[in-house]
Scaffold this active site. Sequence first.
Site, PDB file in Angstrom:
ATOM      1  N   SER A 149      -3.197  -5.933  -3.113  1.00  0.00           N
ATOM      2  CA  SER A 149      -1.928  -6.239  -2.775  1.00  0.00           C
ATOM      3  C   SER A 149      -1.024  -5.995  -3.896  1.00  0.00           C
ATOM      4  O   SER A 149      -1.298  -6.215  -4.956  1.00  0.00           O
ATOM      5  CB  SER A 149      -2.019  -7.775  -2.463  1.00  0.00           C
ATOM      6  N   GLY A 150       0.104  -5.097  -3.519  1.00  0.00           N
ATOM      7  CA  GLY A 150       0.958  -4.772  -4.555  1.00  0.00           C
ATOM      8  C   GLY A 150       0.775  -3.525  -5.101  1.00  0.00           C
ATOM      9  O   GLY A 150       1.455  -2.942  -6.044  1.00  0.00           O
ATOM     10  N   THR A 177       2.173   0.565   1.431  1.00  0.00           N
ATOM     11  CA  THR A 177       3.105   0.479   2.529  1.00  0.00           C
ATOM     12  C   THR A 177       4.150   1.522   2.079  1.00  0.00           C
ATOM     13  O   THR A 177       4.403   2.494   2.934  1.00  0.00           O
ATOM     14  CB  THR A 177       3.765  -0.851   2.532  1.00  0.00           C
ATOM     15  N   ASN A 216       3.186  -9.604  -4.790  1.00  0.00           N
ATOM     16  CA  ASN A 216       3.807  -8.658  -4.341  1.00  0.00           C
ATOM     17  C   ASN A 216       5.211  -8.955  -3.653  1.00  0.00           C
ATOM     18  O   ASN A 216       5.102  -9.938  -2.767  1.00  0.00           O
ATOM     19  CB  ASN A 216       3.022  -7.784  -3.289  1.00  0.00           C
ATOM     20  N   SER A 221       4.979  -7.973   0.473  1.00  0.00           N
ATOM     21  CA  SER A 221       3.361  -7.812   0.843  1.00  0.00           C
ATOM     22  C   SER A 221       3.434  -7.698   2.430  1.00  0.00           C
ATOM     23  O   SER A 221       3.949  -8.519   3.381  1.00  0.00           O
ATOM     24  CB  SER A 221       2.727  -9.105   0.246  1.00  0.00           C
ATOM     25  N   SER A 222       2.423  -6.805   2.897  1.00  0.00           N
ATOM     26  CA  SER A 222       2.109  -6.732   4.377  1.00  0.00           C
ATOM     27  C   SER A 222       1.411  -7.794   4.745  1.00  0.00           C
ATOM     28  O   SER A 222       0.120  -7.951   4.239  1.00  0.00           O
ATOM     29  CB  SER A 222       1.353  -5.512   4.578  1.00  0.00           C
ATOM     30  N   GLY A 242      -3.969  -5.573   1.444  1.00  0.00           N
ATOM     31  CA  GLY A 242      -4.683  -5.154   0.309  1.00  0.00           C
ATOM     32  C   GLY A 242      -5.558  -6.581  -0.163  1.00  0.00           C
ATOM     33  O   GLY A 242      -5.397  -7.630   0.336  1.00  0.00           O
ATOM     34  N   GLU A 265      -6.866  -9.648  -2.021  1.00  0.00           N
ATOM     35  CA  GLU A 265      -6.128 -10.375  -2.786  1.00  0.00           C
ATOM     36  C   GLU A 265      -6.828 -11.507  -2.979  1.00  0.00           C
ATOM     37  O   GLU A 265      -7.911 -12.186  -2.288  1.00  0.00           O
ATOM     38  CB  GLU A 265      -4.919 -10.652  -1.876  1.00  0.00           C
TER      39      GLU A 265
END
Length: 1092
Positions: free
Chosen positions: A109-110, A114, A159, A162-163, A386, A388
């Site tokens: 994540s981050g 994306t 993030n 973050s998605s 991602g 995490e």
Amino acid sequence: MAKYHWQSQNVKQSGVDDMVLLSKISEDAIVENLKKRYMDDYIFTYIGAVLISVNPFKQMPYFTDREIELYQGAAQYENPPHIYALTDNMYRNMLIDGENQCVIISGESGAGKTVAAKYIMGYISKVSGGGSKVQHVKDIILQSNPLLEAFGNAKTVRNNNSSRFGKYFEIQFSRGGEPDGGKISNFLLEKSRVVSQNENERNFHIYYQVIEGANAQQRENLGIITPDYYYYLNQSGTYKVDGTNDNTDFQETMEAMQVIGIPQEIQAQVLQIIGGILHLGNITFIEAGNYGQVESTDLLVFPAYLLGIDPNRLQEKLTSRKMDSKWGGKSESIDVTLNQEQATYTRDALAKALYTRLFDYLVEAINKAIQKPYEEYSVGVLDIYGFEIFQKNGFEQFCINFVNEKLQQIFIELTLKAEQEEYVQEGIKWSPIEYFNNKVVCDLIENKLNPPGIMSVLDDVCATMHAKGEGADCTLLQKLQAAVGTHEHFNSWNSGFVIHHYAGKVSYDINGFCERNRDVLFPDLIELMQSSQHHFICSLFPENLNTEKKGRPTTASSKIKRQANELVNTLMKCTPHYIRCIKPNETKRPKDWEESRVKHQVEYLGLRENIRVRRAGFAYRRVFNKFLQRYAILTGETWPCWRGPEQQGVLHLLRSVNMENDQYQMGHTKIFIKNPESLFLLEEMRERKFDTFARTIQKAWRKYIAQRKYEQMREEASDILYNSKERRKNSINRNFVGDYIGLEQRPELRQFLAKRERVDFADSVNKFDRRFKSIKRDLILTPKCIYLIGREKVKKGPEKGQIKEVLKRKLEFENINGVSLSMRQDDFFILHEAEYDSLLESTFKTEFLSLLSKRYEEVTKRKLMLSFNDRIEFKVKREGWGGGGSRVVVFQGGQGDLAQVKPSGKSLTIAVGSGLPKTSKPTRKSAPQQRRGGKSQPASKGFRNGAAQIPRGNAPQTQSDVTRRNMSIQKHGRPPSATLSKLGSQITPRALVQNQHQQGSLDFLNVPDQGMSGKQRKRSINQRPPPAPKPQQRPQGPRCRALYQYIGQDSDEISFDVNDIIDLLKEDPSGWWTGRIRGQEGLFPGNYVEKI
């Protein structure tokens, strides 16, 4: 022209572009190389075909249209590493091989997944063609990003964007490569975020966008005030995100809904649901005699109003529940009153259900807007949450990390395991390379039996759950310990369990696992929402509550397991490409490099093993028949098909391009090529072949179009004379050239024209004076006026005695009254003008009158008056003290096609034989035409206005010259024959035009390739010479002197002026010699020079 790139200007070498080239393969060396490049703002690095991307946490300057142009159609290693190179390769492979492609973007994540997906979709949108319908699809594809980010992304501690869901975006293409459809599959929206967030995190972006961006009317309708008022937003204490403008983002979200085609009334109800959820969260409950009761009934009104339901029914369904009771074969419904905890749970369940179903509607709306009835080609972009690790990791993190585990397994299967197994199967010499296979972790989570995986145990516990409570979670922990407690990748602790993922150990808190896995929405709440006054909200709850449910309900874990395996199957059917994203720090600041964090990612992503396999392995492999099919065009023996064993055909192709033996190995069914450079050699030679054939087709097509164009021009011109004048048999089918005197090479004539004034027609004509004496004039027609240019001897000054061009007359269209012609086949015409008239004779009168009529009508907005009579009276110029007066021209029958002129006082008698009937029309098939009895002269190309080339001097021009120029020889570094003959035909000089009465007929080319506009040549890619070495002092060899000026018309030709000295490097029988002048080497026509 040389192209310069953002990296080409840097003298300093920053690490290596492709880490296969690292001198030492270790995690430390990989991290050091990535750090060097990151600190110098080079965020992309290759490992063979895999792209490593490090998040810069700032906007980089190399994502402009300039870079798109640079990477389009270029081989991977032609330019520095870039996501555009990978995308272009993927897009071209789809079209060339006819195979679906996908790109798997992975990282924690981050790490920038994306943003990478956005650049891929943006690049494809830019480089693919298409009309308005395709553009609409492109707009929807691009606008889906801000819409889904608003509803599916949120700020987390790791993030800022973050998605919180996964998506696989499939862009569908036509056979021609235009994006004409698409499909989005979404996975596991983190709906728990709707009702609770950790400290320093936010809810989904859309809530803050509405609060900041809604106008006054919307704020009043939705009851919007500050975010700290809402319980669903104020738990974390964070409302703003650095670098994010929620107001601007809200406008983009609303615009995206408009582009996608969501109606205005539905857009309003989408916002009502968002507002309704916020107000729903503010309903609180108190305990009253073990029963839950709404603390403030006033707070029920606004959410009920926004959702279109009755506030009393809302209160009833939040605090009680209908339960079916079966006894003695009979069933009855009883109302059960909920306690405070259960009521709060029910409120949150309704909020999560509303939001999840709204999100699913938006995804479906995008899919409906871009769906196509059948699939052709596709490129899939996987942008998923991602890996995490948080301070407290719950059920959502468990599911997210499971999906990432599956993606890592795909990468291992296809890049490490499958590749090595393939070498063994094909009999390729290979030393196995060890790596960690995370299939053991995937099995731990998803196995059904022997032993059952964590998800199977979880589903079993949920199947026996009857009420909410911690008891089920404790049972789950006990059963997990019994089932997988001895597994080496599993440990338990007092509040949960630990899984040893590929990316590290993660401790999961067991609290809430069972409840979130059940994912049950009680029928009471569905019934409540189906009673809404808004049809759109009712449509989000389409369940039929009257049907009896059979079997075990679907759980969240079984759903995500099914989706993950379906995704894996989809990806396995495509040709995969990989982007491995790396997060350099946790501060989200540029140029901040945390060594240990990056090293950890390098280790668990398996980059070292990836480099070792790539270095020892082969960059390209193809089954024999597909390789033959792709490169068959390179040799005559393999095109159109190879007759013989496929393996021998492949060897024949490789030998034909002189590929070194150590660059490839032959397997049992496949060819393996080691280095990408060797593959690029094959690709470049293939493109050269196709380029040559494409140019041949284009040339034939342009010739056909030009022929049609000039046939149409002839017909239009013929209509002017139709039924009014007899036609000459040698001119009725003549091709129109426009410029018959070569104005490009006649600056002494162009001096009278305005700068950049375009020439429609130019010819050397006969002008008759008041005594009917014939005088030469150059007639030039432009879009503005007519020029008549003559010659006079200079009577005084330094140029005394020399013949100079003089502008004799300039006729503005407004002053022209009309044109008179006879009804016979002669070439005479009279221009009537306000002051005096001009009697002229031109072989190309029909072409001139056609163009004059068009230009005259454009300028004056009226038609040109044309009169036909065998007795024409015209005014002559006034000279001295005498009057101007008039003259008469009489036309009568005679012998032959040549006009006999007989002046008598103030009249002129012109006798000419009968021509073709007045009703004659040009035929479609072009016929050769001779002009005025001169030698046969091919009309030249190469002038922008379509002029034939007339050099200043008499350029040598014989039939043997033309033959030699059209011949060609094929040698190393020389243009191939088809191209060279084309070049030769384009710069053949045309001899000087002589007096019309002293020339015979002239054979014109059927159709001039370049026509009126004079198209310039384009150099074929297969003429591209190798890079020239730096010029060195050479011993003086043969030289030649330029007889005529020549202006090179392509980058491989040289230019020179009259009397320039040229070093002669090579003579060629084709007539194209190679020479050097002013340090530049190139081709030039040999008949423009003489040896010295």
